[in-house]
Design an enzyme around this catalytic site. Structure first.
Site, PDB file in Angstrom:
ATOM      1  N   ARG A   1       0.843  -1.209   0.000  1.00  0.00           N
ATOM      2  CA  ARG A   1       0.000   0.000   0.000  1.00  0.00           C
ATOM      3  C   ARG A   1       0.866   1.243   0.000  1.00  0.00           C
ATOM      4  O   ARG A   1       1.838   1.327   0.726  1.00  0.00           O
ATOM      5  CB  ARG A   1      -0.900  -0.002   1.241  1.00  0.00           C
ATOM      6  CG  ARG A   1      -1.824  -1.205   1.254  1.00  0.00           C
ATOM      7  CD  ARG A   1      -2.730  -1.232   2.463  1.00  0.00           C
ATOM      8  NE  ARG A   1      -3.523  -2.450   2.440  1.00  0.00           N
ATOM      9  CZ  ARG A   1      -4.425  -2.789   3.355  1.00  0.00           C
ATOM     10  NH1 ARG A   1      -4.647  -1.974   4.367  1.00  0.00           N
ATOM     11  NH2 ARG A   1      -5.088  -3.917   3.262  1.00  0.00           N
TER      12      ARG A   1
ATOM     13  N   ARG B   1       2.603   0.857  10.186  1.00  0.00           N
ATOM     14  CA  ARG B   1       2.079   1.310   8.889  1.00  0.00           C
ATOM     15  C   ARG B   1       3.193   1.283   7.851  1.00  0.00           C
ATOM     16  O   ARG B   1       3.867   2.270   7.617  1.00  0.00           O
ATOM     17  CB  ARG B   1       1.502   2.733   9.035  1.00  0.00           C
ATOM     18  CG  ARG B   1       0.714   3.221   7.836  1.00  0.00           C
ATOM     19  CD  ARG B   1       0.197   4.633   8.049  1.00  0.00           C
ATOM     20  NE  ARG B   1      -0.696   4.738   9.185  1.00  0.00           N
ATOM     21  CZ  ARG B   1      -1.991   4.440   9.146  1.00  0.00           C
ATOM     22  NH1 ARG B   1      -2.543   4.073   8.017  1.00  0.00           N
ATOM     23  NH2 ARG B   1      -2.730   4.532  10.222  1.00  0.00           N
TER      24      ARG B   1
ATOM     25  N   GLU C   1      -6.014  -0.929  15.317  1.00  0.00           N
ATOM     26  CA  GLU C   1      -6.610  -1.916  14.414  1.00  0.00           C
ATOM     27  C   GLU C   1      -5.619  -3.015  14.032  1.00  0.00           C
ATOM     28  O   GLU C   1      -4.478  -2.755  13.659  1.00  0.00           O
ATOM     29  CB  GLU C   1      -7.082  -1.206  13.142  1.00  0.00           C
ATOM     30  CG  GLU C   1      -7.693  -2.165  12.133  1.00  0.00           C
ATOM     31  CD  GLU C   1      -8.085  -1.452  10.830  1.00  0.00           C
ATOM     32  OE1 GLU C   1      -8.160  -0.211  10.826  1.00  0.00           O
ATOM     33  OE2 GLU C   1      -8.300  -2.156   9.831  1.00  0.00           O
TER      34      GLU C   1
ATOM     35  N   SER D   1      -9.857  -6.417  10.218  1.00  0.00           N
ATOM     36  CA  SER D   1     -11.093  -5.785   9.780  1.00  0.00           C
ATOM     37  C   SER D   1     -11.907  -6.889   9.128  1.00  0.00           C
ATOM     38  O   SER D   1     -11.432  -7.541   8.202  1.00  0.00           O
ATOM     39  CB  SER D   1     -10.738  -4.690   8.779  1.00  0.00           C
ATOM     40  OG  SER D   1     -11.841  -3.862   8.537  1.00  0.00           O
TER      41      SER D   1
ATOM     42  N   ARG E   1       1.537  -6.267  12.622  1.00  0.00           N
ATOM     43  CA  ARG E   1       0.939  -5.636  13.804  1.00  0.00           C
ATOM     44  C   ARG E   1       0.818  -6.629  14.952  1.00  0.00           C
ATOM     45  O   ARG E   1       0.916  -6.262  16.122  1.00  0.00           O
ATOM     46  CB  ARG E   1      -0.424  -5.034  13.456  1.00  0.00           C
ATOM     47  CG  ARG E   1      -0.276  -3.791  12.581  1.00  0.00           C
ATOM     48  CD  ARG E   1      -1.570  -3.027  12.389  1.00  0.00           C
ATOM     49  NE  ARG E   1      -1.329  -1.866  11.518  1.00  0.00           N
ATOM     50  CZ  ARG E   1      -2.261  -0.986  11.174  1.00  0.00           C
ATOM     51  NH1 ARG E   1      -3.515  -1.121  11.605  1.00  0.00           N
ATOM     52  NH2 ARG E   1      -1.959   0.029  10.396  1.00  0.00           N
TER      53      ARG E   1
END
Length: 416
Positions: free
Chosen positions: A255, A270, A342, A345, A383
């Site tokens: 990403r 991130r 987070e 999801s 994460r």
RNA sequence: GGAGAGUUGGCAGAGUGGUCGAAUGCGGUGGUCUUGAAAACCAUUGAGGCUUCACGGUUUCCAGAGGUUCGAAUCCUCUACUCUCCGCCA
């Protein structure tokens, strides 16, 4: 894609619903008008085609007939050209309208209005100042962020030694759990995907800026294995009795993180590339609501097995992703940030993706309609790595691994 | 990378520019027969769109996109994919 029948029958209700998701009212009205125009031109085209078809004689036409046919054919072609233009406009528009939220999704404008469903596990009380995962990992020699920058630039990880092993072991642990306990079939797919696949799941056409693309090719680095897994059955008609189909894949995710300058610059929260274990299900429409709860449970099982405190959050309408009709986020506790972040999801897309990717199912030989698709991270590996470090750290800067990883790390490595 | 062959309905496989949404076989579904099953026999069986309360009507689709033609599954061009042979290669 929105069900066009639903769009026509419940225009106003759909509009209200989409407004809660941040869709522009004018854009929606525009879409409705375009749909009406398309239907009208379709009708006109068919009338002309019918007229032409009725005039075609059996066998070779006489010269007079040929002249007449030539005329008819000309008017049909002109109309078809007009229809094509309108149809393309409509298609473009349709691909840009997001999925509508389910009625029970809390209405809200952004993440501040998300709803905490439950908290599981208690954040540990430290009798020392807990370190952040990046500090711990650098001290242990498990991460080398500086050298990562030399090789790939900012926002890339370099796992080293026992850190690299832990990252690998976490992945394997997750895959094993999902395949042996939750009934998923493991898939190893290519990281490069075509735009048709990205359109199927909804990343394209709207979010091209978030994606890496191979120069001069219709190939992109997949931002999530949701793309590969959901598009497994692109264009296919599945057998009803074979549902639900469950797949799990471990894949690197890429990403650009455009627009997130300055956010989470330290560590591996991130990154441009990270590993994720992804769960995808294809289910009958009537099973998707219950299916989402189950899938959520599968993701939670990983956090529980790793003894990580977390909470379940239901996203409000304004925070829902483009394709999702309902989403639960799993947020894991990060002691150094004193916050939940987070880590997964889990979403129900209803028939939105299936409609784009043309994934249908049939019951007793007859096509019954589009399947519903579900997906969720189970979990984001980087994460998880970071959360594990922060939550299991000792006052000497070591890590106590959870019992679940003993079979993977070996007894003597379980407690470092 | 070079040379060649191919891509048709769930599968296999015909198809010479008009009568082809497409023969035939298998499979699926329903039925007859049977105590039941198998076999046999009969019937039926692609998908999408628009329209209709519905019955139905209509249109489009033979890998994809263009083109030739009054007319294309059939001819031409490009693209993708599959297979065979050669080369290269983890």
């Amino acid at each position: 894609m929105i069900n066009p029948q639903h769009l026509r029958d419940n225009t106003e209700a759909l509009k209200q619903s989409l407004l809660t998701k941040g869709v522009d009212a004018g854009e929606f009205d525009n879409y409705v008008a375009l749909d009406q125009k398309w239907r009208a031109v379709t009708q006109e085209t068919e009338v002309l085609q019918q007229e032409r078809n009725a005039s075609i004689p059996k066998g070779k036409p006489s010269p007079e007939e040929q002249t007449k046919l030539a005329e008819l054919s000309k008017s049909v072609k002109a109309k078809q050209a007009e229809l094509q233009v309108v149809a393309e406009e409509l298609k473009t528009k349709a691909m840009e309208i997001p999925n509508a939220p389910l009625p029970d999704v809390p209405v809200g404008k952004d993440e501040s209005e998300n709803k905490v469903i439950r908290e599981v596990g208690t954040p540990r009380k430290f009798d020392f100042e807990p370190k952040s995962h990046e500090v711990l990992a650098e001290e242990l020699g498990w991460l080398d962020m500086e050298r990562a920058t030399k090789i790939s630039g900012s926002r890339f990880a370099l796992f080293m030694g026992a850190g690299a092993k832990l990252e690998r072991v976490l992945t394997q642990f997750m895959l094993d759990k999902h395949t042996t306990e939750h009934g998923y079939t493991e898939v190893q797919a290519a990281a490069l995907v075509q735009s048709s696949a990205l359109e199927g799941t909804g990343q394209l056409p709207k979010f091209a800026d978030d994606l890496y693309r191979m120069e001069g090719l219709d190939l992109w680095l997949s931002p999530t294995a949701e793309v590969q897994l959901t598009n497994l059955y692109q264009g296919e008609i599945l057998e009803g009795p074979s549902l639900p189909l469950r797949y799990v894949a471990h894949a690197p995710c890429f990403r650009k993180e455009a627009g997130s300058y300055g956010k989470d610059m330290k560590g591996i929260i991130r990154n441009h590339q990270f590993d994720k274990v992804e769960l995808v299900q294809f289910v009958r429409p009537e099973d998707s609501s219950a299916g989402l709860e189950k899938l959520l449970g599968h993701a939670e099982a990983i956090l529980q097995a790793l003894e990580l405190p977390y909470r379940v959050v239901e996203l409000c309408t304004g925070d829902l992703g483009f394709s999702a009709a309902k989403t639960y986020d799993l947020e894991v506790w990060f002691p150094s940030q004193n916050a939940y972040r987070e880590i997964s999801s889990c979403s129900n897309f209803l028939d939105f993706q299936a409609r784009r990717a043309m994934i249908r199912y049939k019951e007793e030989g007859k096509v019954s309609g589009y399947v519903h698709t579900l997906n969720g991270s189970g979990l984001a590996v980087g994460r998880t790595f970071a959360a594990l470090l922060e939550n299991s750290q000792t006052d000497t800067g070591n890590i106590n691994h959870p019992r679940a990883l003993v079979p993977y790390l070996g007894q003597e490595n379980a407690i470092v």
